[in-house]
Design a protein around this motif. Structure first.
Motif, PDB file in Angstrom:
ATOM      1  N   ASP A   1       0.869  -1.173   0.000  1.00 33.85           N
ATOM      2  CA  ASP A   1       0.000   0.000   0.000  1.00 33.85           C
ATOM      3  C   ASP A   1       0.909   1.226   0.000  1.00 33.85           C
ATOM      4  O   ASP A   1       1.556   1.530   1.001  1.00 33.85           O
ATOM      5  CB  ASP A   1      -0.905   0.001   1.238  1.00 33.85           C
ATOM      6  CG  ASP A   1      -1.822   1.222   1.298  1.00 33.85           C
ATOM      7  OD1 ASP A   1      -1.712   2.120   0.429  1.00 33.85           O
ATOM      8  OD2 ASP A   1      -2.632   1.286   2.240  1.00 33.85           O
ATOM      9  N   PHE A   2       0.944   1.918  -1.116  1.00 33.11           N
ATOM     10  CA  PHE A   2       1.874   3.030  -1.289  1.00 33.11           C
ATOM     11  C   PHE A   2       1.183   4.391  -1.181  1.00 33.11           C
ATOM     12  O   PHE A   2       1.685   5.387  -1.684  1.00 33.11           O
ATOM     13  CB  PHE A   2       2.617   2.879  -2.616  1.00 33.11           C
ATOM     14  CG  PHE A   2       3.423   1.614  -2.665  1.00 33.11           C
ATOM     15  CD1 PHE A   2       4.654   1.530  -2.041  1.00 33.11           C
ATOM     16  CD2 PHE A   2       2.920   0.482  -3.297  1.00 33.11           C
ATOM     17  CE1 PHE A   2       5.391   0.364  -2.049  1.00 33.11           C
ATOM     18  CE2 PHE A   2       3.653  -0.703  -3.315  1.00 33.11           C
ATOM     19  CZ  PHE A   2       4.888  -0.765  -2.688  1.00 33.11           C
ATOM     20  N   THR A   3       0.074   4.433  -0.468  1.00 31.54           N
ATOM     21  CA  THR A   3      -0.677   5.671  -0.277  1.00 31.54           C
ATOM     22  C   THR A   3       0.179   6.757   0.356  1.00 31.54           C
ATOM     23  O   THR A   3       0.071   7.931   0.002  1.00 31.54           O
ATOM     24  CB  THR A   3      -1.918   5.404   0.603  1.00 31.54           C
ATOM     25  OG1 THR A   3      -2.688   4.374   0.001  1.00 31.54           O
ATOM     26  CG2 THR A   3      -2.757   6.643   0.776  1.00 31.54           C
TER      27      THR A   3
ATOM     28  N   LEU B   1      -0.304  15.688   6.106  1.00 29.77           N
ATOM     29  CA  LEU B   1      -0.246  15.122   4.759  1.00 29.77           C
ATOM     30  C   LEU B   1      -0.714  13.669   4.769  1.00 29.77           C
ATOM     31  O   LEU B   1      -1.489  13.247   3.904  1.00 29.77           O
ATOM     32  CB  LEU B   1       1.169  15.226   4.183  1.00 29.77           C
ATOM     33  CG  LEU B   1       1.378  14.636   2.788  1.00 29.77           C
ATOM     34  CD1 LEU B   1       0.438  15.282   1.761  1.00 29.77           C
ATOM     35  CD2 LEU B   1       2.836  14.783   2.356  1.00 29.77           C
ATOM     36  N   ALA B   2      -0.272  12.911   5.751  1.00 29.47           N
ATOM     37  CA  ALA B   2      -0.706  11.518   5.864  1.00 29.47           C
ATOM     38  C   ALA B   2      -2.222  11.443   6.033  1.00 29.47           C
ATOM     39  O   ALA B   2      -2.894  10.629   5.366  1.00 29.47           O
ATOM     40  CB  ALA B   2      -0.005  10.836   7.040  1.00 29.47           C
ATOM     41  N   MET B   3      -2.766  12.287   6.889  1.00 25.14           N
ATOM     42  CA  MET B   3      -4.211  12.269   7.108  1.00 25.14           C
ATOM     43  C   MET B   3      -4.965  12.677   5.846  1.00 25.14           C
ATOM     44  O   MET B   3      -5.999  12.094   5.511  1.00 25.14           O
ATOM     45  CB  MET B   3      -4.576  13.167   8.287  1.00 25.14           C
ATOM     46  CG  MET B   3      -4.100  12.592   9.613  1.00 25.14           C
ATOM     47  SD  MET B   3      -4.345  13.696  11.017  1.00 25.14           S
ATOM     48  CE  MET B   3      -6.122  13.790  11.077  1.00 25.14           C
TER      49      MET B   3
ATOM     50  N   GLY C   1      -7.690  10.360   3.374  1.00 22.03           N
ATOM     51  CA  GLY C   1      -9.086  10.754   3.214  1.00 22.03           C
ATOM     52  C   GLY C   1      -9.645  11.708   4.241  1.00 22.03           C
ATOM     53  O   GLY C   1     -10.864  11.757   4.437  1.00 22.03           O
ATOM     54  N   LYS C   2      -8.827  12.494   4.881  1.00 18.53           N
ATOM     55  CA  LYS C   2      -9.286  13.471   5.877  1.00 18.53           C
ATOM     56  C   LYS C   2      -8.989  14.891   5.371  1.00 18.53           C
ATOM     57  O   LYS C   2      -8.034  15.530   5.809  1.00 18.53           O
ATOM     58  CB  LYS C   2      -8.580  13.247   7.219  1.00 18.53           C
ATOM     59  CG  LYS C   2      -8.654  11.847   7.754  1.00 18.53           C
ATOM     60  CD  LYS C   2      -9.996  11.582   8.365  1.00 18.53           C
ATOM     61  CE  LYS C   2      -9.940  10.219   9.049  1.00 18.53           C
ATOM     62  NZ  LYS C   2     -11.216   9.628   9.199  1.00 18.53           N
ATOM     63  N   PRO C   3      -9.798  15.418   4.456  1.00 14.73           N
ATOM     64  CA  PRO C   3      -9.497  16.732   3.858  1.00 14.73           C
ATOM     65  C   PRO C   3      -9.563  17.893   4.841  1.00 14.73           C
ATOM     66  O   PRO C   3      -9.027  18.963   4.555  1.00 14.73           O
ATOM     67  CB  PRO C   3     -10.559  16.881   2.760  1.00 14.73           C
ATOM     68  CG  PRO C   3     -11.669  15.976   3.175  1.00 14.73           C
ATOM     69  CD  PRO C   3     -11.030  14.839   3.929  1.00 14.73           C
ATOM     70  N   GLN C   4     -10.173  17.718   5.995  1.00 11.51           N
ATOM     71  CA  GLN C   4     -10.290  18.805   6.960  1.00 11.51           C
ATOM     72  C   GLN C   4      -8.939  19.228   7.545  1.00 11.51           C
ATOM     73  O   GLN C   4      -8.843  20.265   8.188  1.00 11.51           O
ATOM     74  CB  GLN C   4     -11.284  18.449   8.080  1.00 11.51           C
ATOM     75  CG  GLN C   4     -10.898  17.260   8.909  1.00 11.51           C
ATOM     76  CD  GLN C   4     -11.437  15.923   8.380  1.00 11.51           C
ATOM     77  OE1 GLN C   4     -11.653  15.763   7.183  1.00 11.51           O
ATOM     78  NE2 GLN C   4     -11.624  14.984   9.283  1.00 11.51           N
TER      79      GLN C   4
END
Length: 142
Positions: free
Chosen positions: A42-44, A97-99, A103-106
Protein backbone atom coordinates in the motif's frame (compact mmCIF):
# COMPACT_ATOMS: atom_id res chain seq x y z
CA UNK A 1 33.46 11.16 25.31
CA UNK A 2 30.39 13.41 24.92
CA UNK A 3 31.74 15.81 22.31
CA UNK A 4 32.86 15.34 18.76
CA UNK A 5 35.37 17.52 17.02
CA UNK A 6 36.26 18.77 13.58
CA UNK A 7 39.87 18.57 12.51
CA UNK A 8 40.73 17.21 15.94
CA UNK A 9 40.31 20.44 17.86
CA UNK A 10 37.15 22.46 17.11
CA UNK A 11 33.98 21.47 18.94
CA UNK A 12 30.86 21.01 16.88
CA UNK A 13 28.21 23.63 17.74
CA UNK A 14 25.27 22.23 19.70
CA UNK A 15 22.81 23.19 16.97
CA UNK A 16 24.80 21.18 14.42
CA UNK A 17 24.72 18.15 16.70
CA UNK A 18 20.97 18.50 17.33
CA UNK A 19 20.25 18.82 13.61
CA UNK A 20 22.27 15.71 12.83
CA UNK A 21 20.68 13.70 15.64
CA UNK A 22 17.15 14.62 14.60
CA UNK A 23 18.00 13.97 10.95
CA UNK A 24 18.90 10.42 11.91
CA UNK A 25 15.58 10.03 13.73
CA UNK A 26 13.77 11.23 10.59
CA UNK A 27 15.81 8.75 8.53
CA UNK A 28 14.64 5.89 10.75
CA UNK A 29 11.02 7.07 10.48
CA UNK A 30 11.31 7.38 6.69
CA UNK A 31 12.80 3.91 6.40
CA UNK A 32 10.09 2.47 8.65
CA UNK A 33 7.37 3.99 6.48
CA UNK A 34 9.08 2.60 3.39
CA UNK A 35 9.31 -0.88 4.93
CA UNK A 36 5.67 -0.68 5.96
CA UNK A 37 4.58 0.32 2.46
CA UNK A 38 6.61 -2.46 0.92
CA UNK A 39 5.29 -5.07 3.33
CA UNK A 40 1.65 -4.11 2.76
CA UNK A 41 2.00 -3.13 -0.90
CA UNK A 42 0.00 0.00 0.00
CA UNK A 43 1.87 3.03 -1.29
CA UNK A 44 -0.68 5.67 -0.28
CA UNK A 45 1.85 7.36 2.01
CA UNK A 46 4.58 7.54 -0.64
CA UNK A 47 4.65 11.39 -0.50
CA UNK A 48 5.05 11.28 3.30
CA UNK A 49 7.92 8.79 2.96
CA UNK A 50 9.61 10.99 0.33
CA UNK A 51 9.20 14.24 2.27
CA UNK A 52 10.40 12.79 5.57
CA UNK A 53 13.50 11.52 3.80
CA UNK A 54 14.08 14.76 1.89
CA UNK A 55 13.16 17.40 4.48
CA UNK A 56 13.81 15.37 7.61
CA UNK A 57 16.90 13.37 6.77
CA UNK A 58 18.62 15.13 3.87
CA UNK A 59 17.83 18.80 4.45
CA UNK A 60 18.25 18.69 8.22
CA UNK A 61 21.49 16.68 7.96
CA UNK A 62 22.88 19.14 5.42
CA UNK A 63 21.91 22.04 7.70
CA UNK A 64 23.67 20.31 10.60
CA UNK A 65 26.79 19.67 8.54
CA UNK A 66 26.74 23.27 7.33
CA UNK A 67 26.50 24.55 10.90
CA UNK A 68 29.36 22.27 11.89
CA UNK A 69 31.65 23.40 9.08
CA UNK A 70 30.71 27.09 9.27
CA UNK A 71 30.39 28.05 12.95
CA UNK A 72 29.40 31.63 12.06
CA UNK A 73 26.14 30.25 10.69
CA UNK A 74 25.57 28.18 13.83
CA UNK A 75 26.11 31.26 16.02
CA UNK A 76 23.50 33.27 14.16
CA UNK A 77 20.01 33.73 15.60
CA UNK A 78 18.76 32.60 12.18
CA UNK A 79 20.13 29.11 12.92
CA UNK A 80 17.81 28.81 15.91
CA UNK A 81 14.89 30.17 13.84
CA UNK A 82 15.62 27.60 11.14
CA UNK A 83 15.98 24.75 13.62
CA UNK A 84 12.72 25.43 15.46
CA UNK A 85 10.64 26.24 12.38
CA UNK A 86 11.95 23.11 10.70
CA UNK A 87 11.34 20.78 13.62
CA UNK A 88 7.95 22.20 14.59
CA UNK A 89 6.67 22.32 11.01
CA UNK A 90 7.85 18.96 9.71
CA UNK A 91 5.93 16.66 12.08
CA UNK A 92 2.74 18.70 11.59
CA UNK A 93 3.29 18.73 7.85
CA UNK A 94 3.87 14.98 7.64
CA UNK A 95 1.01 14.10 9.98
CA UNK A 96 -1.47 16.32 8.16
CA UNK A 97 -0.25 15.12 4.76
CA UNK A 98 -0.71 11.52 5.86
CA UNK A 99 -4.21 12.27 7.11
CA UNK A 100 -5.07 14.08 3.87
CA UNK A 101 -3.84 11.13 1.81
CA UNK A 102 -5.92 8.81 3.99
CA UNK A 103 -9.09 10.75 3.21
CA UNK A 104 -9.29 13.47 5.88
CA UNK A 105 -9.50 16.73 3.86
CA UNK A 106 -10.29 18.80 6.96
CA UNK A 107 -6.56 18.81 7.83
CA UNK A 108 -5.68 20.89 4.76
CA UNK A 109 -5.31 24.16 6.75
CA UNK A 110 -2.77 22.52 9.10
CA UNK A 111 -0.89 21.19 6.07
CA UNK A 112 -0.79 24.62 4.42
CA UNK A 113 0.31 26.36 7.64
CA UNK A 114 3.08 23.82 8.24
CA UNK A 115 4.24 24.13 4.63
CA UNK A 116 4.65 27.87 5.16
CA UNK A 117 6.53 27.15 8.38
CA UNK A 118 8.88 24.82 6.52
CA UNK A 119 9.36 27.38 3.77
CA UNK A 120 10.26 29.90 6.47
CA UNK A 121 12.85 27.48 7.86
CA UNK A 122 14.46 27.11 4.44
CA UNK A 123 14.43 30.88 3.92
CA UNK A 124 16.07 31.37 7.35
CA UNK A 125 18.82 28.87 6.41
CA UNK A 126 19.33 30.58 3.05
CA UNK A 127 19.44 34.12 4.46
CA UNK A 128 21.81 32.93 7.18
CA UNK A 129 24.14 31.50 4.54
CA UNK A 130 24.05 34.62 2.39
CA UNK A 131 24.75 36.88 5.38
CA UNK A 132 27.36 34.78 7.17
CA UNK A 133 29.21 32.91 4.40
CA UNK A 134 31.51 35.65 3.30
CA UNK A 135 34.88 35.12 1.80
CA UNK A 136 37.87 37.30 2.47
CA UNK A 137 37.39 40.87 1.29
CA UNK A 138 39.48 42.05 -1.60
CA UNK A 139 41.85 44.90 -0.80
CA UNK A 140 40.55 48.33 -1.74
CA UNK A 141 41.71 49.63 -5.09
CA UNK A 142 44.30 52.38 -4.90
Amino acid sequence: MNTISLAGSERVPAIARRCLQLALVYLIVGIAIGIGMGATQDFTLRPVHAHINLLGWTTLALAGLTYGVFPALAASRLAAVQFWLHNLSLPVMMGSLAMLLLGKPQVAPALVASEFGMAGAIVALTVNAFINLRGPRAPAAA
